[in-house]
Scaffold this active site. Structure first.
Site, mmCIF file in Angstrom:
data_model
loop_
_atom_site.group_PDB
_atom_site.id
_atom_site.type_symbol
_atom_site.label_atom_id
_atom_site.label_comp_id
_atom_site.label_asym_id
_atom_site.label_seq_id
_atom_site.Cartn_x
_atom_site.Cartn_y
_atom_site.Cartn_z
ATOM 1 N N THR A 1 0.874 -1.165 0.000
ATOM 2 C CA THR A 1 0.000 0.000 0.000
ATOM 3 C C THR A 1 0.912 1.215 0.000
ATOM 4 O OG1 THR A 1 -1.668 -1.262 1.216
ATOM 5 C CG2 THR A 1 -1.823 1.124 1.396
ATOM 6 N N GLY B 1 0.984 -0.751 5.439
ATOM 7 C CA GLY B 1 1.444 -1.718 6.437
ATOM 8 C C GLY B 1 0.416 -2.721 6.894
#
Length: 563
Positions: free
Chosen positions: A374, A465
């Site tokens: 991401t 994360g």
């Protein structure tokens, strides 16, 4: 009056005038300069370029996101989606632009189950069956039309230029590509785009050109969302997906809609926090953690005791995150309960003063971890408009499937659903029925773009994360409240607990030796975690009217820039 008295009176008047002049200035309402922090230098520069052309933070966000789609396709892209938190300075409007992917109408859980009832992970994480209908192109067009000052042709220009002319991917890109090479090699368009003629990962120094993606971006620039969801691009997307075994339709694409959602807001010890609502799980979990901790004086606690109550608050918030949260358009969630300070009082009372609470002692709830590949960027412009945007394709390079001649790498977000209730996903964790797939449903996400407003400082924060997004943002907010700089916030060691598995994930040196020993004696187990994501932060000091921007040194540092 004597000359001496007149002189003394004059001196006192001057001193009074000097005191008045030295009085603290009123907090700034407009920075007069801008700051951008992202995960790639070219994306940061694209945002600054559009700001220099007269764009605002929202135009810059379109430029940064679209450029990340070109230069960081392992983490985000037109084939993925995002949550973008915005603050408009002119009227104080705050909103979350939900451009999350959705399940296609033909979604069928049987696709993701083997004949023996075990999960079919290949169908969930690789190729077109793993891809939800992308939201990013619609989200970019929405932001430009509703909040920007410039046309899409201007905001998308840097991304189009870089896609056409090429750039040299960094070591992180190439390393992620090594991990996904075998899947990339399965699909002709993917292999042609990302691998050498003999099917290998290119070496450093390779100039990566994406002419097909440049043409797709040009169609979006010319026609807005219709340039992607209808016409030539839509037909190519659907034809390529169906030819490779997927089930998209033109109606799926034409029916995609951006949602504007009211952010979650809560206060903590004089700070106002504005963050992401469902289908992000992050904002609810953040609020619950802070509500629990409201009853402790963290600053006065010894280090081990402070970390103890924080970890226990994380544990309880994640237990509820796993049990209750999903797409608000499909799932009724007990948000009044979860966000209530009275509910937090009860959770706080269950924390033992000197012992870890085994997760097995709490009511059971199935856990799910979203993908970790991401990206996040933060922006404040010269007028005080703000953007915190977290964007994803789930695993590295998403599904690894390039959709025909579009140049678009599709996401593999279908694995973010609980595809097989009670069975682990790609990360070995479990899901529940609140996050089960359904046609048009958005999968749950941990993406947590956040604003923090204080009397003297404002922070714009977020990170990739996976499930650690929530705790990383929490720890970043605490550091910001303690007065740390943007660089200090992004660099500090991190720790994480998510209810299950029942251990504390840590970076090296997250705790000093004495604190780690005390926590082990309380019953905590530690496990080092390799991937944490790359946080990007912008801070605004209202007293000095100074912006500060920093990117995570775990990636390529120095990418946060002030203009």
């Amino acid at each position: 009056m004597t000359r001496w008295l007149r002189g003394l009176l004059f001196a006192l008047l001057l001193a009074g005038a000097g005191s008045a002049a030295a009085a603290p200035a009123a907090p700034a309402t407009r920075p007069g300069h801008a700051a951008v922090a992202s995960a790639h230098e070219l994306a940061t520069e694209a945002g600054l370029e559009v700001l220099a052309k007269g764009g605002n933070a929202f135009d810059a966000a379109v430029a940064v996101a679209s450029t990340l789609a070109v230069v960081e396709p392992q983490s985000s892209g037109l084939g993925g989606g995002f949550f973008m938190l915005i603050h408009r300075a002119a009227d104080g409007r705050e909103a979350m632009i939900d451009a999350r992917e959705v399940a296609p109408a033909a979604v069928d859980a049987k696709i993701y189950v083997n004949a023996d009832g075990t999960p079919n992970r290949g169908a969930a994480i690789n190729g077109p069956t793993s891809a939800g209908i992308p939201g990013e192109p619609a989200g970019l067009a929405w932001v430009a039309a509703h909040y920007g000052k410039l046309p899409l042709t201007a905001s998308l220009a840097p991304a189009i230029r870089i896609a056409r002319n090429g750039y040299k991917p960094d070591a992180r890109f190439l390393g992620d590509l090594v991990e996904r090479r075998d899947v990339v090699a399965r699909y002709p368009a993917s292999a042609a785009l990302l691998l050498t003629a003999d099917g290998q990962v290119p070496k450093e120094g390779w100039v990566f050109k994406q002419p097909d993606l440049a043409r797709t971006l040009q169609r979006i620039a010319a026609a807005g969302a219709d340039g992607f969801y209808k016409g030539e691009t839509a037909r190519e997307l659907v034809d390529s997906v169906r030819a490779a075994g997927g089930h998209w339709t033109l109606e799926d694409l034409a029916g995609y809609r951006v949602e504007e959602r009211e952010p979650l807001r809560f206060d903590y010890r004089g700070w106002r926090i504005v963050t992401a609502p469902p289908p992000s799980s992050g904002g609810v979990a953040l609020a619950e953690i802070f509500n629990i901790l409201r009853g402790f004086d963290l600053a006065a606690m010894p280090a081990a005791q402070r970390y103890h109550v924080i970890i226990e608050a994380m544990r309880r918030a994640f237990r509820d995150h796993n049990e209750y949260l999903g797409d608000p358009d499909f799932v009724k969630m007990p948000l009044d309960m979860l966000l209530s300070p009275y509910y937090a009082d009860g959770l706080r009372a269950s924390i033992l003063p000197d012992r870890a609470t085994p997760s097995s002692m709490l009511p059971p709830a199935l856990a799910h971890e979203p993908g970790t590949d991401t990206t996040h960027f933060s922006i404040v412009d010269r007028d005080g408009n703000m953007v915190a945007c977290t964007s994803t394709v789930n695993l590295a390079f998403g599904s690894a499937f390039v959709a025909g001649r579009t140049g678009v790498i599709l996401n593999d977000e279908m694995d973010d659903f609980a595809l097989v209730p009670g069975a682990p996903n790609a990360f070995g964790l479990l899901g529940n029925k609140a996050n089960a797939p359904a046609p048009g449903k958005r999968m749950l996400s941990s993406m947590t773009p956040t604003f923090v407003f204080g009397k003297d400082r404002i922070g714009v924060i977020g990170t990739p994360g996976g499930s650690t997004i929530i705790t990383q943002v929490f720890e970043g907010i605490l550091a910001f409240m303690e007065g740390k700089s943007a660089a200090e916030i992004t660099a500090q060691p991190r720790y994480h607990h998510q209810y299950l598995p029942d251990w504390v994930s840590v970076e090296p040196h997250a705790f000093d030796d004495a604190t780690a020993k005390a926590l082990r004696e309380m019953g905590y187990a530690f496990k080092q975690r390799r991937g944490w994501g790359f946080m990007n932060v912008v801070t605004w000091d209202l007293g000095t009217n100074r912006l500060d921007a920093a990117s995570d040194p775990r990636g390529v540092s120095g990418l946060g820039k002030v203009q």
